[in-house]
Design an enzyme around this catalytic site. Structure first.
Site, PDB file in Angstrom:
ATOM      1  N   ASP A  37       0.855  -1.185   0.000  1.00  0.00           N
ATOM      2  CA  ASP A  37       0.000   0.000   0.000  1.00  0.00           C
ATOM      3  C   ASP A  37       0.890   1.234   0.000  1.00  0.00           C
ATOM      4  OD1 ASP A  37      -3.279   0.047   0.831  1.00  0.00           O
ATOM      5  OD2 ASP A  37      -2.226   1.969   0.893  1.00  0.00           O
ATOM      6  N   ASN A  90      -5.032  -6.007  -6.586  1.00  0.00           N
ATOM      7  CA  ASN A  90      -6.253  -5.329  -6.163  1.00  0.00           C
ATOM      8  C   ASN A  90      -6.182  -3.813  -6.112  1.00  0.00           C
ATOM      9  OD1 ASN A  90      -8.862  -5.121  -4.513  1.00  0.00           O
ATOM     10  ND2 ASN A  90      -7.348  -4.404  -3.015  1.00  0.00           N
ATOM     11  N   TYR A 156     -12.229   4.802 -15.315  1.00  0.00           N
ATOM     12  CA  TYR A 156     -12.272   3.641 -14.426  1.00  0.00           C
ATOM     13  C   TYR A 156     -12.798   2.424 -15.181  1.00  0.00           C
ATOM     14  CZ  TYR A 156     -13.730   0.796 -10.392  1.00  0.00           C
ATOM     15  OH  TYR A 156     -13.895  -0.220  -9.481  1.00  0.00           O
ATOM     16  N   LYS A 160     -11.098  -1.272 -15.928  1.00  0.00           N
ATOM     17  CA  LYS A 160     -11.676  -2.516 -15.432  1.00  0.00           C
ATOM     18  C   LYS A 160     -12.083  -3.450 -16.571  1.00  0.00           C
ATOM     19  CE  LYS A 160     -10.930  -1.551 -11.181  1.00  0.00           C
ATOM     20  NZ  LYS A 160      -9.880  -2.304 -10.456  1.00  0.00           N
ATOM     21  N   THR A 191     -16.816  -0.047   0.925  1.00  0.00           N
ATOM     22  CA  THR A 191     -15.395   0.191   1.176  1.00  0.00           C
ATOM     23  C   THR A 191     -15.169   1.689   1.341  1.00  0.00           C
ATOM     24  OG1 THR A 191     -14.874   0.477  -1.169  1.00  0.00           O
ATOM     25  CG2 THR A 191     -14.787  -1.782  -0.287  1.00  0.00           C
TER      26      THR A 191
END
Length: 252
Positions: A37, A90, A156, A160, A191
């Protein structure tokens, strides 16, 4: 180097959201986990939670858009735990949630760099380690926006959809070398990233949420169950699949 017979996983974007939930699920099975991260605070907190469950974890700060830092997180994982057996690819951002022409070039580039370039770099350095060890399991994070068109997430959605293509193409290339590679396509899930998007774009989010047949958002733990199954399952014949987990959103 840890002396362990456990499998080892790398999770990018492991400081929170789906990454943290999946780390905690894998930790229940004693998997060694490298958390990747940009946030030291969040990454180290995930490691603390992993260790509370009795598993081993390390945090490696890395920017997934920097190829050298990606190579370093893979190298450090191998030097610490001995192998890379699982990879949850991810890390990602949603972008500003604006109509395409209201985005700046810098905003477009950032989403493309983190979500697609960062994912490709991870695969580029993880795959050789898995092939060297006779195989491994990879799960990429796509999205319902990688399966259908959605308003105000053009960049985005492009990344994806790209993840879907990457997943299927790599499965075709490397399945015969023991690599199992699939993707999950979560719908709107509770999230921190989705919460921020909802606060910035309440009208868009309300319209999307109303179309979910189950009439609720998903929970990170529900996605983690699916990811963990694909990473750890003996169902090795599942390969090149893109699995929606969206309360029925893409079924209608």
């Amino acid at each position: 180097m840890y002396m362990s017979t456990s499998k080892t996983a790398i999770i990018t974007g492991g400081g929170g959201g789906l990454g943290r939930a999946t780390a905690l699920k894998l930790a229940e099975s004693g998997v060694n986990i490298s958390i990747i991260d940009v946030s030291e605070e969040q990454g180290n907190e995930t490691v603390r939670l992993i260790e509370e469950k009795g598993a081993k974890g390390i945090f490696i700060k890395a920017d997934v858009t920097n190829a050298e830092e990606v190579k370093q997180y893979v190298d450090k994982t191998v030097s610490t735990f001995g192998s890379v057996d699982m990879f949850f690819n991810n890390a990602g951002i949603s972008g500003p949630g604006k109509k395409f022409l209201d985005n700046s070039i810098e905003q477009i580039d950032l989403v493309l760099d983190i979500n697609l370039r960062g994912a490709l770099y991870g695969l580029y350095y993880v795959l050789p380690e898995m092939i060297k060890n006779g195989g491994g399991s990879i799960v990429n994070t796509s999205s319902t926006a990688g399966l259908v068109g959605q308003d105000s997430v053009v960049s985005y959605s492009a990344t994806k959809h790209g993840i879907v293509g990457v997943t299927k193409s790599l499965a075709a290339e490397y399945a015969n070398q023991g690599i199992q590679i699939n993707a999950v396509a979560p719908g709107s899930t509770e999230t921190p990233m989705v919460k921020q998007y909802r606060e910035m774009n309440p009208d868009v989010f309300k319209a999307v949420s109303a179309t979910i047949p189950q009439r609720r958002l998903g929970q990170p733990e529900e996605v983690a169950e699916l990811v963990s199954f694909l990473l750890m399952s003996e169902a090795k014949y599942i390969n090149g699949a893109v699995v929606p987990i969206d309360g029925g959103f893409t079924a209608i």
